[in-house]
Design a protein around this motif. Structure first.
Motif: not given
Length: 190
Positions: A91, A95, A98-99
């Motif tokens: 995760m 994350s 994704y960012f």
């Protein structure tokens, strides 16, 4: 059954590595009951039933409870650490990605996640079908299951209201049965 800490952690870590989506409990069932035989099906079913009515994530609750049953407090902590570490690390990486790169609707990543979700539903369904004959072994058990399904699944009553209604009903229905299994000293008959 008492399981050595190393074996316990390794088993739960393996589950944590492959338990995607909502299929974590199904993976625990495969690892603990079917593959290793550390627990009977009925005991696992009772554990998951308890963990489903407790606050918090069912997968983590179930892992901690199973770990405690198999290895005491250290076993519970090792089981929780084992199942949560892989997902937490993944995760963090996802994350970051994704960012860093943003979400793109219709992307390969979105399609892959849809596939994972479908596979998780399949795991849950397979486990449910295997456990249903054990859990629904009487008319009262089927009645309770149908009552919960109707109120929560069809009528969309709040979960807390459904639990407040059906947990006491279930306890009342099974109270005498449980009392017959124990003698006055509180020791199981055997």
């Amino acid at each position: 059954m008492k399981v050595p800490p190393g074996k316990l952690f390794w088993a739960f870590l393996q589950v944590g590595l492959v338990a995607f989506g909502g299929g974590g409990t199904a993976q625990l069932y495969q690892a603990i009951v079917l593959k290793r035989g550390w627990m009977e099906e009925r005991e696992f079913l009772e554990t998951t039933a308890l963990c489903r009515i407790l606050p918090g994530p069912v997968f983590a609750n179930t892992a901690a409870h199973l770990g405690m049953r198999l290895g005491g407090v250290p076993g519970g902590l090792l089981a929780l650490l084992g199942v949560l570490t892989p997902g937490a690390m993944l995760m963090l990486l996802l994350s970051f990605a994704y960012f860093r790169f943003g979400a793109v609707p219709g992307s390969l990543a979105e399609s892959a996640l849809n596939g994972v979700a479908a596979a998780a539903i399949g795991l849950i369904l397979a486990t449910m079908l295997r456990q249903a004959p054990i859990a629904l072994d009487s008319l009262k058990a089927m009645g309770l299951a149908l009552g919960v399904f109707a109120t929560y699944g069809l009528l969309h009553w709040p979960l807390l209201l459904v639990l407040l209604l059906f947990v006491p009903v279930g306890m009342a229905l099974y109270w005498q049965e449980a009392a017959r299994a124990w003698n006055p000293e509180g020791e199981p008959r055997g």
